[in-house]
Design a protein around this motif. Sequence first.
Motif, mmCIF file in Angstrom:
data_model
loop_
_atom_site.group_PDB
_atom_site.id
_atom_site.type_symbol
_atom_site.label_atom_id
_atom_site.label_comp_id
_atom_site.label_asym_id
_atom_site.label_seq_id
_atom_site.Cartn_x
_atom_site.Cartn_y
_atom_site.Cartn_z
ATOM 1 N N UNK A 274 -2.133 3.934 -2.960
ATOM 2 C CA UNK A 274 -1.474 5.028 -3.740
ATOM 3 C C UNK A 274 -2.137 5.211 -5.139
ATOM 4 N N UNK A 275 -2.593 4.081 -5.773
ATOM 5 C CA UNK A 275 -3.177 4.302 -7.096
ATOM 6 C C UNK A 275 -4.359 5.076 -6.852
ATOM 7 N N UNK A 276 -5.325 4.747 -5.662
ATOM 8 C CA UNK A 276 -6.599 5.641 -5.540
ATOM 9 C C UNK A 276 -6.332 6.859 -5.374
ATOM 10 N N UNK A 277 -5.227 7.380 -4.553
ATOM 11 C CA UNK A 277 -5.218 8.771 -4.326
ATOM 12 C C UNK A 277 -4.432 9.464 -5.359
ATOM 13 N N UNK A 278 -3.656 8.778 -6.352
ATOM 14 C CA UNK A 278 -3.108 9.220 -7.644
ATOM 15 C C UNK A 278 -4.394 9.497 -8.565
ATOM 16 N N UNK B 44 -4.988 11.792 0.389
ATOM 17 C CA UNK B 44 -3.560 12.488 0.478
ATOM 18 C C UNK B 44 -3.155 12.446 1.900
ATOM 19 N N UNK B 45 -3.803 12.694 2.767
ATOM 20 C CA UNK B 45 -3.330 12.795 4.296
ATOM 21 C C UNK B 45 -3.104 11.335 4.953
ATOM 22 N N UNK B 46 -3.834 10.369 4.280
ATOM 23 C CA UNK B 46 -3.966 8.993 4.907
ATOM 24 C C UNK B 46 -2.470 8.396 4.289
ATOM 25 N N UNK B 47 -2.195 8.797 3.040
ATOM 26 C CA UNK B 47 -1.201 8.407 2.483
ATOM 27 C C UNK B 47 0.251 8.861 3.202
ATOM 28 N N UNK B 48 0.303 10.238 3.255
ATOM 29 C CA UNK B 48 1.214 10.863 3.867
ATOM 30 C C UNK B 48 1.374 10.452 5.317
ATOM 31 N N UNK C 205 5.939 2.861 3.616
ATOM 32 C CA UNK C 205 5.911 4.085 3.258
ATOM 33 C C UNK C 205 5.304 4.545 1.933
ATOM 34 N N UNK C 206 4.379 5.564 1.899
ATOM 35 C CA UNK C 206 3.740 5.831 0.691
ATOM 36 C C UNK C 206 3.569 7.493 0.546
ATOM 37 N N UNK C 207 3.910 7.867 -0.774
ATOM 38 C CA UNK C 207 3.875 9.125 -0.940
ATOM 39 C C UNK C 207 2.616 9.493 -2.048
ATOM 40 N N UNK C 208 2.159 10.488 -1.970
ATOM 41 C CA UNK C 208 1.130 11.251 -2.960
ATOM 42 C C UNK C 208 1.417 12.600 -2.870
ATOM 43 N N UNK C 209 0.735 13.121 -3.847
ATOM 44 C CA UNK C 209 0.914 14.540 -4.436
ATOM 45 C C UNK C 209 -0.495 15.331 -4.016
#
Length: 241
Positions: A47-51, A138-142, A237-241
Amino acid sequence: MEIAHFIFGVFGNATALFLFLAPVITFKRIIRSKSTEQFSGIPYVMTLLNNLLSAWYGLPFVSENNILVSTINGTGAVIESIYVLIFLIYATKKEKAKIFGLLMFVLSVFAAVALVSLLALHGNTRKIFCGFAAAIFSIIMYASPLSIVRMVIKTKSVEFMPFFLSLFVFLCGTSWFIFGLLGRDPFVAVPNGFGSGLGTVQLILYFIYRNKGGPKKPDPAWNGSVEMGPEKSQVNQTLTV
Protein backbone atom coordinates in the motif's frame (compact mmCIF):
# COMPACT_ATOMS: atom_id res chain seq x y z
CA MET A 1 -17.93 21.10 -13.30
CA GLU A 2 -14.78 22.31 -11.54
CA ILE A 3 -16.65 22.75 -8.26
CA ALA A 4 -18.07 19.22 -8.49
CA HIS A 5 -14.59 17.91 -9.33
CA PHE A 6 -13.20 19.57 -6.20
CA ILE A 7 -16.08 18.39 -3.95
CA PHE A 8 -15.67 14.75 -4.96
CA GLY A 9 -11.91 15.06 -4.42
CA VAL A 10 -12.43 16.38 -0.89
CA PHE A 11 -14.97 13.64 -0.11
CA GLY A 12 -12.54 11.07 -1.50
CA ASN A 13 -9.83 12.42 0.79
CA ALA A 14 -12.10 12.10 3.83
CA THR A 15 -13.22 8.52 3.12
CA ALA A 16 -9.70 7.39 2.22
CA LEU A 17 -8.30 8.89 5.43
CA PHE A 18 -10.80 6.84 7.45
CA LEU A 19 -9.57 3.69 5.76
CA PHE A 20 -5.90 4.54 6.19
CA LEU A 21 -6.44 5.07 9.93
CA ALA A 22 -8.48 1.90 10.48
CA PRO A 23 -5.38 -0.27 11.22
CA VAL A 24 -4.56 1.87 14.28
CA ILE A 25 -6.44 -0.76 16.30
CA THR A 26 -4.09 -3.42 14.96
CA PHE A 27 -0.96 -1.51 15.87
CA LYS A 28 -2.17 -0.67 19.35
CA ARG A 29 -2.40 -4.41 19.86
CA ILE A 30 1.04 -5.03 18.35
CA ILE A 31 2.66 -2.38 20.54
CA ARG A 32 0.83 -3.62 23.63
CA SER A 33 1.83 -7.24 23.06
CA LYS A 34 5.25 -6.32 21.60
CA SER A 35 4.65 -8.91 18.89
CA THR A 36 3.24 -8.96 15.36
CA GLU A 37 1.67 -12.34 16.18
CA GLN A 38 0.12 -13.90 13.05
CA PHE A 39 -0.31 -10.64 11.19
CA SER A 40 1.31 -9.96 7.84
CA GLY A 41 3.19 -6.76 7.05
CA ILE A 42 3.10 -7.24 3.27
CA PRO A 43 -0.17 -5.33 2.66
CA TYR A 44 1.25 -2.24 4.39
CA VAL A 45 4.44 -2.21 2.31
CA MET A 46 2.52 -2.68 -0.94
CA THR A 47 0.00 0.00 0.00
CA LEU A 48 2.95 2.30 0.68
CA LEU A 49 4.17 1.74 -2.89
CA ASN A 50 0.75 2.56 -4.29
CA ASN A 51 0.50 5.69 -2.15
CA LEU A 52 3.92 6.88 -3.30
CA LEU A 53 3.17 6.28 -6.99
CA SER A 54 -0.28 7.89 -6.77
CA ALA A 55 1.04 10.88 -4.85
CA TRP A 56 3.76 11.34 -7.48
CA TYR A 57 1.22 11.09 -10.30
CA GLY A 58 -0.94 13.79 -8.71
CA LEU A 59 1.84 16.38 -8.59
CA PRO A 60 1.28 19.36 -10.94
CA PHE A 61 4.39 18.73 -13.06
CA VAL A 62 3.14 15.19 -13.79
CA SER A 63 -0.63 15.69 -14.18
CA GLU A 64 -2.80 18.77 -13.89
CA ASN A 65 -5.74 19.29 -11.51
CA ASN A 66 -4.89 16.25 -9.39
CA ILE A 67 -3.38 17.88 -6.33
CA LEU A 68 -6.08 16.27 -4.13
CA VAL A 69 -4.80 12.88 -5.30
CA SER A 70 -1.36 13.88 -4.05
CA THR A 71 -2.57 15.20 -0.69
CA ILE A 72 -4.38 12.04 0.40
CA ASN A 73 -1.82 9.63 -1.00
CA GLY A 74 1.02 11.66 0.49
CA THR A 75 -0.77 11.46 3.84
CA GLY A 76 -1.35 7.76 3.28
CA ALA A 77 2.34 7.23 2.52
CA VAL A 78 3.28 8.81 5.86
CA ILE A 79 0.73 6.69 7.74
CA GLU A 80 1.81 3.47 5.99
CA SER A 81 5.47 4.27 6.70
CA ILE A 82 4.66 4.47 10.40
CA TYR A 83 2.85 1.13 10.23
CA VAL A 84 5.79 -0.50 8.45
CA LEU A 85 8.29 0.94 10.95
CA ILE A 86 6.28 -0.38 13.91
CA PHE A 87 5.96 -3.76 12.21
CA LEU A 88 9.73 -3.93 11.68
CA ILE A 89 10.36 -3.12 15.34
CA TYR A 90 8.17 -5.91 16.69
CA ALA A 91 8.45 -8.60 13.99
CA THR A 92 10.51 -11.76 14.38
CA LYS A 93 13.95 -11.81 12.75
CA LYS A 94 12.74 -13.90 9.82
CA GLU A 95 9.67 -11.73 9.22
CA LYS A 96 11.70 -8.58 9.74
CA ALA A 97 14.17 -9.60 7.04
CA LYS A 98 11.33 -10.40 4.60
CA ILE A 99 9.50 -7.12 5.17
CA PHE A 100 12.70 -5.06 5.07
CA GLY A 101 13.68 -6.69 1.76
CA LEU A 102 10.23 -5.97 0.33
CA LEU A 103 10.45 -2.38 1.57
CA MET A 104 13.77 -1.91 -0.24
CA PHE A 105 12.20 -3.31 -3.41
CA VAL A 106 9.22 -0.95 -3.09
CA LEU A 107 11.43 2.10 -2.57
CA SER A 108 13.58 1.05 -5.53
CA VAL A 109 10.52 0.76 -7.80
CA PHE A 110 9.27 4.18 -6.74
CA ALA A 111 12.70 5.74 -7.16
CA ALA A 112 13.02 4.23 -10.65
CA VAL A 113 9.61 5.53 -11.73
CA ALA A 114 10.33 8.99 -10.31
CA LEU A 115 13.80 9.25 -11.89
CA VAL A 116 12.70 7.98 -15.30
CA SER A 117 9.74 10.36 -15.36
CA LEU A 118 11.92 13.31 -14.36
CA LEU A 119 15.02 12.68 -16.47
CA ALA A 120 13.76 10.86 -19.56
CA LEU A 121 10.13 11.88 -20.06
CA HIS A 122 8.26 15.12 -20.55
CA GLY A 123 4.72 16.40 -20.95
CA ASN A 124 2.00 13.90 -21.77
CA THR A 125 4.48 11.00 -22.03
CA ARG A 126 5.47 11.55 -18.39
CA LYS A 127 1.80 11.62 -17.35
CA ILE A 128 1.02 8.38 -19.20
CA PHE A 129 4.05 6.57 -17.77
CA CYS A 130 3.36 7.59 -14.16
CA GLY A 131 -0.38 7.10 -14.60
CA PHE A 132 0.00 3.52 -15.79
CA ALA A 133 2.34 2.72 -12.90
CA ALA A 134 -0.08 4.18 -10.33
CA ALA A 135 -3.18 2.59 -11.92
CA ILE A 136 -1.67 -0.91 -12.08
CA PHE A 137 -0.82 -0.94 -8.38
CA SER A 138 -4.18 0.64 -7.47
CA ILE A 139 -6.00 -2.21 -9.21
CA ILE A 140 -3.76 -4.76 -7.47
CA MET A 141 -4.53 -3.20 -4.09
CA TYR A 142 -8.26 -3.04 -4.76
CA ALA A 143 -8.19 -6.70 -5.82
CA SER A 144 -6.87 -7.81 -2.43
CA PRO A 145 -10.31 -8.08 -0.76
CA LEU A 146 -11.36 -10.72 -3.31
CA SER A 147 -10.15 -13.31 -0.79
CA ILE A 148 -12.75 -12.00 1.66
CA VAL A 149 -15.49 -12.07 -0.97
CA ARG A 150 -14.63 -15.70 -1.68
CA MET A 151 -14.69 -16.50 2.04
CA VAL A 152 -18.09 -14.85 2.55
CA ILE A 153 -19.63 -16.84 -0.31
CA LYS A 154 -18.05 -20.07 0.92
CA THR A 155 -18.96 -19.69 4.59
CA LYS A 156 -22.20 -17.72 4.06
CA SER A 157 -21.01 -15.46 6.87
CA VAL A 158 -19.90 -11.81 6.96
CA GLU A 159 -17.93 -12.33 10.18
CA PHE A 160 -14.71 -11.15 8.55
CA MET A 161 -16.21 -8.42 6.37
CA PRO A 162 -17.20 -5.49 8.62
CA PHE A 163 -20.05 -3.42 7.20
CA PHE A 164 -18.57 0.04 7.72
CA LEU A 165 -15.26 -0.91 6.14
CA SER A 166 -17.08 -2.30 3.10
CA LEU A 167 -19.17 0.87 3.01
CA PHE A 168 -16.13 3.12 3.02
CA VAL A 169 -14.40 1.04 0.34
CA PHE A 170 -17.48 1.72 -1.79
CA LEU A 171 -17.68 5.42 -0.91
CA CYS A 172 -13.96 6.00 -1.43
CA GLY A 173 -13.81 4.14 -4.74
CA THR A 174 -16.95 5.86 -6.02
CA SER A 175 -15.76 9.34 -5.01
CA TRP A 176 -12.44 8.96 -6.82
CA PHE A 177 -14.12 7.27 -9.79
CA ILE A 178 -16.37 10.31 -10.27
CA PHE A 179 -13.42 12.62 -9.59
CA GLY A 180 -11.52 10.89 -12.39
CA LEU A 181 -14.50 11.07 -14.76
CA LEU A 182 -15.03 14.78 -14.10
CA GLY A 183 -11.34 15.40 -14.60
CA ARG A 184 -11.29 13.18 -17.70
CA ASP A 185 -8.46 11.20 -16.16
CA PRO A 186 -8.64 7.45 -16.90
CA PHE A 187 -5.68 6.74 -14.61
CA VAL A 188 -7.80 7.84 -11.65
CA ALA A 189 -11.22 6.74 -12.94
CA VAL A 190 -10.45 3.18 -14.07
CA PRO A 191 -8.81 1.70 -10.93
CA ASN A 192 -11.28 3.46 -8.63
CA GLY A 193 -14.18 2.33 -10.81
CA PHE A 194 -12.92 -1.19 -10.14
CA GLY A 195 -12.78 -0.37 -6.42
CA SER A 196 -16.30 1.05 -6.48
CA GLY A 197 -17.58 -2.12 -8.16
CA LEU A 198 -15.83 -4.31 -5.62
CA GLY A 199 -17.27 -2.24 -2.78
CA THR A 200 -20.73 -2.68 -4.29
CA VAL A 201 -20.24 -6.46 -4.39
CA GLN A 202 -19.16 -6.47 -0.74
CA LEU A 203 -22.23 -4.49 0.33
CA ILE A 204 -24.56 -6.77 -1.64
CA LEU A 205 -22.98 -9.85 -0.06
CA TYR A 206 -23.24 -8.25 3.37
CA PHE A 207 -27.01 -7.77 3.03
CA ILE A 208 -27.45 -11.27 1.62
CA TYR A 209 -25.49 -13.07 4.35
CA ARG A 210 -25.72 -10.73 7.36
CA ASN A 211 -28.34 -12.89 9.11
CA LYS A 212 -27.06 -16.24 7.93
CA GLY A 213 -24.56 -18.66 9.38
CA GLY A 214 -25.62 -18.13 12.99
CA PRO A 215 -23.70 -16.27 15.70
CA LYS A 216 -19.98 -16.88 15.76
CA LYS A 217 -17.22 -16.11 18.15
CA PRO A 218 -14.96 -13.35 16.86
CA ASP A 219 -11.53 -14.58 15.89
CA PRO A 220 -9.07 -13.34 18.54
CA ALA A 221 -6.66 -12.32 15.80
CA TRP A 222 -9.22 -10.27 13.89
CA ASN A 223 -8.65 -6.56 14.24
CA GLY A 224 -11.20 -4.85 12.02
CA SER A 225 -8.50 -3.51 9.74
CA VAL A 226 -9.16 -2.94 6.07
CA GLU A 227 -5.55 -3.64 5.32
CA MET A 228 -4.64 -6.66 7.34
CA GLY A 229 -6.29 -9.60 8.99
CA PRO A 230 -5.10 -12.88 10.47
CA GLU A 231 -3.03 -15.05 8.18
CA LYS A 232 -4.81 -18.19 9.33
CA SER A 233 -8.04 -16.77 7.92
CA GLN A 234 -6.27 -15.37 4.86
CA VAL A 235 -7.98 -12.04 5.37
CA ASN A 236 -6.06 -9.22 3.76
CA GLN A 237 -7.77 -6.05 2.65
CA THR A 238 -5.99 -3.02 1.31
CA LEU A 239 -7.18 0.30 0.10
CA THR A 240 -5.65 2.83 -2.13
CA VAL A 241 -6.77 5.76 -4.02
